[in-house]
Design a protein around this motif. Structure first.
Motif, PDB file in Angstrom:
ATOM      1  N   ASN A  48     -60.358  23.370-146.043  1.00 26.31           N
ATOM      2  CA  ASN A  48     -60.409  22.166-145.126  1.00 26.31           C
ATOM      3  C   ASN A  48     -60.681  20.978-145.741  1.00 26.31           C
ATOM      4  O   ASN A  48     -61.158  20.042-145.204  1.00 26.31           O
ATOM      5  N   LEU A  49     -60.633  20.739-147.238  1.00 27.02           N
ATOM      6  CA  LEU A  49     -60.788  19.766-147.873  1.00 27.02           C
ATOM      7  C   LEU A  49     -59.689  18.975-148.232  1.00 27.02           C
ATOM      8  O   LEU A  49     -58.546  19.491-148.623  1.00 27.02           O
ATOM      9  N   ALA A  50     -59.790  17.593-148.279  1.00 29.58           N
ATOM     10  CA  ALA A  50     -58.936  16.885-149.051  1.00 29.58           C
ATOM     11  C   ALA A  50     -59.655  16.056-150.063  1.00 29.58           C
ATOM     12  O   ALA A  50     -60.710  15.633-149.858  1.00 29.58           O
ATOM     13  N   LEU A  51     -58.934  15.996-151.375  1.00 30.12           N
ATOM     14  CA  LEU A  51     -59.387  15.064-152.199  1.00 30.12           C
ATOM     15  C   LEU A  51     -58.553  13.787-152.341  1.00 30.12           C
ATOM     16  O   LEU A  51     -57.299  13.810-152.687  1.00 30.12           O
ATOM     17  N   VAL A  52     -59.179  12.610-152.271  1.00 26.46           N
ATOM     18  CA  VAL A  52     -58.337  11.432-152.002  1.00 26.46           C
ATOM     19  C   VAL A  52     -58.890  10.428-153.371  1.00 26.46           C
ATOM     20  O   VAL A  52     -60.120  10.125-153.425  1.00 26.46           O
ATOM     21  N   GLU A  53     -57.842  10.006-154.155  1.00 26.00           N
ATOM     22  CA  GLU A  53     -58.079   9.009-155.152  1.00 26.00           C
ATOM     23  C   GLU A  53     -58.159   7.639-154.784  1.00 26.00           C
ATOM     24  O   GLU A  53     -57.310   7.376-153.946  1.00 26.00           O
ATOM     25  N   VAL A  54     -59.221   6.912-154.991  1.00 25.17           N
ATOM     26  CA  VAL A  54     -59.013   5.566-154.692  1.00 25.17           C
ATOM     27  C   VAL A  54     -58.648   4.771-155.862  1.00 25.17           C
ATOM     28  O   VAL A  54     -59.121   4.681-157.001  1.00 25.17           O
ATOM     29  N   ARG A  55     -57.516   3.797-155.645  1.00 19.42           N
ATOM     30  CA  ARG A  55     -57.137   2.890-156.559  1.00 19.42           C
ATOM     31  C   ARG A  55     -57.484   1.589-156.120  1.00 19.42           C
ATOM     32  O   ARG A  55     -57.177   1.314-154.834  1.00 19.42           O
ATOM     33  N   ARG A  60     -57.137  -5.072-152.588  1.00 13.58           N
ATOM     34  CA  ARG A  60     -56.531  -4.057-151.912  1.00 13.58           C
ATOM     35  C   ARG A  60     -56.978  -2.705-152.224  1.00 13.58           C
ATOM     36  O   ARG A  60     -56.796  -2.246-153.501  1.00 13.58           O
ATOM     37  N   LEU A  61     -57.588  -1.559-151.259  1.00 15.53           N
ATOM     38  CA  LEU A  61     -57.525  -0.314-151.950  1.00 15.53           C
ATOM     39  C   LEU A  61     -56.362   0.440-151.447  1.00 15.53           C
ATOM     40  O   LEU A  61     -55.990   0.222-150.395  1.00 15.53           O
ATOM     41  N   GLN A  62     -56.063   1.459-152.649  1.00 19.23           N
ATOM     42  CA  GLN A  62     -54.905   2.202-152.143  1.00 19.23           C
ATOM     43  C   GLN A  62     -55.791   3.538-152.432  1.00 19.23           C
ATOM     44  O   GLN A  62     -56.419   3.967-153.103  1.00 19.23           O
ATOM     45  N   PHE A  63     -55.142   4.740-151.550  1.00 19.61           N
ATOM     46  CA  PHE A  63     -55.491   5.825-151.406  1.00 19.61           C
ATOM     47  C   PHE A  63     -54.153   6.937-151.823  1.00 19.61           C
ATOM     48  O   PHE A  63     -53.089   6.885-151.217  1.00 19.61           O
ATOM     49  N   ARG A  64     -54.711   8.049-152.607  1.00 23.57           N
ATOM     50  CA  ARG A  64     -53.365   8.927-152.831  1.00 23.57           C
ATOM     51  C   ARG A  64     -54.116  10.360-152.727  1.00 23.57           C
ATOM     52  O   ARG A  64     -55.186  10.610-153.082  1.00 23.57           O
ATOM     53  N   PHE A  65     -53.606  11.237-151.922  1.00 24.64           N
ATOM     54  CA  PHE A  65     -54.051  12.672-151.756  1.00 24.64           C
ATOM     55  C   PHE A  65     -53.476  13.431-153.052  1.00 24.64           C
ATOM     56  O   PHE A  65     -52.514  13.586-153.479  1.00 24.64           O
ATOM     57  N   ARG A  66     -54.836  13.970-153.676  1.00 24.24           N
ATOM     58  CA  ARG A  66     -54.667  14.706-154.980  1.00 24.24           C
ATOM     59  C   ARG A  66     -54.894  16.104-154.394  1.00 24.24           C
ATOM     60  O   ARG A  66     -54.099  17.009-155.282  1.00 24.24           O
ATOM     61  N   LEU A  67     -55.551  16.622-153.329  1.00 29.47           N
ATOM     62  CA  LEU A  67     -55.467  17.886-152.844  1.00 29.47           C
ATOM     63  C   LEU A  67     -55.581  17.649-151.418  1.00 29.47           C
ATOM     64  O   LEU A  67     -56.121  16.841-150.711  1.00 29.47           O
ATOM     65  N   PHE A  68     -54.782  18.795-150.612  1.00 31.51           N
ATOM     66  CA  PHE A  68     -54.887  18.711-149.158  1.00 31.51           C
ATOM     67  C   PHE A  68     -54.812  20.197-148.952  1.00 31.51           C
ATOM     68  O   PHE A  68     -54.032  21.031-148.884  1.00 31.51           O
ATOM     69  N   GLY A  69     -55.892  20.719-148.316  1.00 34.38           N
ATOM     70  CA  GLY A  69     -56.397  22.013-148.156  1.00 34.38           C
ATOM     71  C   GLY A  69     -55.146  22.846-147.243  1.00 34.38           C
ATOM     72  O   GLY A  69     -54.527  22.068-146.339  1.00 34.38           O
ATOM     73  N   VAL A  70     -55.120  24.148-147.348  1.00 40.07           N
ATOM     74  CA  VAL A  70     -53.920  24.868-146.570  1.00 40.07           C
ATOM     75  C   VAL A  70     -54.217  24.705-145.033  1.00 40.07           C
ATOM     76  O   VAL A  70     -53.318  24.720-144.426  1.00 40.07           O
ATOM     77  N   ASN A  71     -55.653  24.601-144.721  1.00 35.87           N
ATOM     78  CA  ASN A  71     -55.817  24.702-143.458  1.00 35.87           C
ATOM     79  C   ASN A  71     -55.521  23.431-142.841  1.00 35.87           C
ATOM     80  O   ASN A  71     -54.881  23.279-141.593  1.00 35.87           O
ATOM     81  N   LEU A  72     -55.706  22.021-143.429  1.00 33.11           N
ATOM     82  CA  LEU A  72     -55.194  21.065-143.188  1.00 33.11           C
ATOM     83  C   LEU A  72     -53.791  20.837-142.979  1.00 33.11           C
ATOM     84  O   LEU A  72     -53.290  20.329-142.229  1.00 33.11           O
ATOM     85  N   VAL A  73     -53.017  21.498-144.125  1.00 36.83           N
ATOM     86  CA  VAL A  73     -51.637  21.484-143.905  1.00 36.83           C
ATOM     87  C   VAL A  73     -51.065  22.313-142.750  1.00 36.83           C
ATOM     88  O   VAL A  73     -50.273  21.685-142.058  1.00 36.83           O
ATOM     89  N   ALA A  74     -51.504  23.394-142.382  1.00 37.80           N
ATOM     90  CA  ALA A  74     -51.215  24.122-141.400  1.00 37.80           C
ATOM     91  C   ALA A  74     -51.490  23.403-140.032  1.00 37.80           C
ATOM     92  O   ALA A  74     -50.686  23.188-139.205  1.00 37.80           O
TER      93      ALA A  74
END
Length: 153
Positions: A48-55, A60-74
């Motif tokens: 249930n976790l997402a890890l989001v990189e902040v750049r 301007r803030l930009q966000f990149r998904f480094r991890l998107f948990g399997v439950n979230l993907v489903a």
């Protein structure tokens, strides 16, 4: 930088446990670094976790998904791991996420979000916990985001 309190009103026990873990890992700092967290300690919520990189690109803030948990993907029906938020498939959700992530970064403190969502004609109750991470203990460079979705019947 002052140490912010944890958000009140967390309903889901997994989110309560994650908040306590994050709090313990930060010690006397405003927030922990990504390196302070051990995925082996979080097996009970990893899906249930997402890890989001902040750049930062200027102001301007930009966000990149480094991890998107399997439950979230489903639940979402796609996996944005490795992609920028700008590529997120659902425009309305993309704007909600951008606003929430930006607020968490600018405030540099944890946030709880509770909302109702409609995805693919299905209604969900959503409880989320956004936890900032900072390698230097002050400047948010990642967000640890836990999402609990419950389909409404």
């Amino acid at each position: 930088m002052e140490i912010s309190p944890l958000p009140e009103g967390l309903e889901d026990a997994r989110l309560q446990r994650l908040a306590a873990y994050w709090d313990a890992r930060r010690g006397d700092r405003a927030m922990p670094a990504r390196a302070d967290l051990d995925p082996l300690d979080m097996g009970w919520i990893l899906g249930n976790l997402a890890l989001v990189e902040v750049r930062r690109d200027g102001s301007r803030l930009q966000f990149r998904f480094r991890l998107f948990g399997v439950n979230l993907v489903a639940d979402m029906g796609f996996d944005p791991t490795g992609q920028d938020l700008d590529a997120y498939q659902r425009q309305e959700m993309r704007e909600i996420l951008r606003a929430s992530y930006t607020e968490a970064v600018q405030a540099a403190r944890p946030f709880r979000r509770r909302r109702q969502l409609v995805m693919d004609g299905r209604q969900f109750d959503n409880e989320s916990l956004l936890l900032p991470l900072a390698a230097d203990g002050r400047t948010v460079d990642m967000l640890l985001v836990a999402v609990i979705l419950r389909e409404r019947t």
